[in-house]
Design a protein around this motif. Structure first.
Motif, PDB file in Angstrom:
ATOM      1  N   GLY A 147      -8.390  10.591  -2.488  1.00 44.62           N
ATOM      2  CA  GLY A 147      -6.701  10.254  -2.255  1.00 44.62           C
ATOM      3  C   GLY A 147      -6.354  10.442  -1.147  1.00 44.62           C
ATOM      4  O   GLY A 147      -4.981  10.013  -0.793  1.00 44.62           O
TER       5      GLY A 147
ATOM      6  N   ARG B 290      -5.529  10.550   2.803  1.00 47.75           N
ATOM      7  CA  ARG B 290      -5.383   9.608   4.120  1.00 47.75           C
ATOM      8  C   ARG B 290      -6.227  10.482   5.268  1.00 47.75           C
ATOM      9  O   ARG B 290      -5.706  11.299   5.780  1.00 47.75           O
TER      10      ARG B 290
ATOM     11  N   VAL C 143      -8.485   3.758   0.547  1.00 50.30           N
ATOM     12  CA  VAL C 143      -7.265   4.521   0.842  1.00 50.30           C
ATOM     13  C   VAL C 143      -7.394   4.365   2.504  1.00 50.30           C
ATOM     14  O   VAL C 143      -8.202   4.488   3.199  1.00 50.30           O
TER      15      VAL C 143
ATOM     16  N   THR D 272     -13.259   2.943  -0.067  1.00 48.41           N
ATOM     17  CA  THR D 272     -12.369   3.874  -1.118  1.00 48.41           C
ATOM     18  C   THR D 272     -10.752   3.283  -1.315  1.00 48.41           C
ATOM     19  O   THR D 272     -10.524   3.535  -2.301  1.00 48.41           O
TER      20      THR D 272
ATOM     21  N   ALA E 192     -11.292  11.011   1.201  1.00 50.67           N
ATOM     22  CA  ALA E 192     -10.781   9.899   1.075  1.00 50.67           C
ATOM     23  C   ALA E 192     -10.813   9.566  -0.610  1.00 50.67           C
ATOM     24  O   ALA E 192      -9.886   8.806  -1.157  1.00 50.67           O
TER      25      ALA E 192
END
Length: 257
Positions: free
Chosen positions: A25, A27, A50, A48, A22
């Motif tokens: 970046g 998902r 995200v 985070t 996460a």
């Protein structure tokens, strides 16, 4: 990814993998059969910034595996990486005294789940331009000394599936690798009892004389899942401080002159 919770407070391999992905970046679709353990991981993913998704499911059941993959596709529209991390220690005992029913259940969770998750995930992974599968095994798959038969047997099976799947799916652009953790200090270890003396011994057994953690396993998994490893497939990566490469040095002779 499967096995995203931790068996107690702290950072297990699955929780570390989920959080690091996460942070990078991704998902993350985090799955575990323990809702409370999963909630703690989801809270860390949320920090985070995200978006993530939690799925409570039993990956030893085809329906649970389908639920995880379908959840990913419905929420995010695509699937790029599958991390098979779920695992239990299973029953104690040698071939003479292990409980056959408990043996079957351990293989259902540790081994069958890898096949079932791939069965449901590969059709979606074929559509990805950066597809990868990372299977989490253990150094006990290649190193003797474990007191029980079942756990090393399941983890050896994971290695065999990794190299076979790398061959099966390489032409489709799907990379398949395995991380092989050593004696890392995780909540699963602490719940089984771990004295400071035992921790020291485990640390001194590896070449670096450093105690590994779930974060070490997480970073290795993140690398193999990422495009930094775009030309790597069929690899078994030990994350063990060099334990599987070590050979005890001979004791120098004592001079009695």
């Amino acid at each position: 990814m499967t096995g995203a919770g931790s068996r107690g407070e702290g950072i297990g391999n699955g929780r570390a993998i989920a959080v690091l992905m996460a942070q990078a970046g991704a998902r993350v679709v985090a799955a575990d059969r323990d809702a409370s353990a999963l909630d703690a991981t989801l809270a860390m993913i949320a920090e985070t910034g995200v978006p993530g998704l939690g799925v409570v499911a039993d990956v030893g059941d085809p329906a649970g595996c389908a639920q995880i993959v379908n959840g990913a596709l419905e929420r995010f529209g695509q699937l790029d990486v599958l991390v098979n991390n779920v695992g239990i220690v299973g029953p104690a005992g040698t071939a003479e005294d292990v409980d056959p029913e408990a043996w079957d259940d351990a293989f259902r969770i540790n081994v069958k789940s890898v096949m079932l998750m791939a069965r449901h995930a590969v059709p979606a992974l074929r559509r990805s331009s950066a597809a990868a599968i990372v299977n989490v095994s253990s150094i006990v798959a290649q190193r003797g000394g474990h007191p029980s038969l079942c756990y090393p047997a399941t983890k050896s099976a994971v290695l065999g599936m990794t190299t076979a799947m790398a061959s099966h799916y390489g032409p489709a652009g799907i990379r398949v690798n395995s991380v092989m953790p050593g004696n890392v200090f995780t909540p699963m270890v602490t719940t089984r009892g771990m004295s400071e003396e035992m921790r020291l011994q485990r640390r001194e057994n590896n070449l670096l004389k450093i105690e590994g953690t779930g974060w070490d396993v997480g970073y290795a998994t993140l690398f193999l899942a990422s495009q930094a490893a775009r030309w790597i497939t069929g690899v078994i990566l030990p994350v063990d401080g060099g334990l599987t490469s070590s050979v005890p040095l001979p004791t120098p002779p004592v001079s009695r002159g």
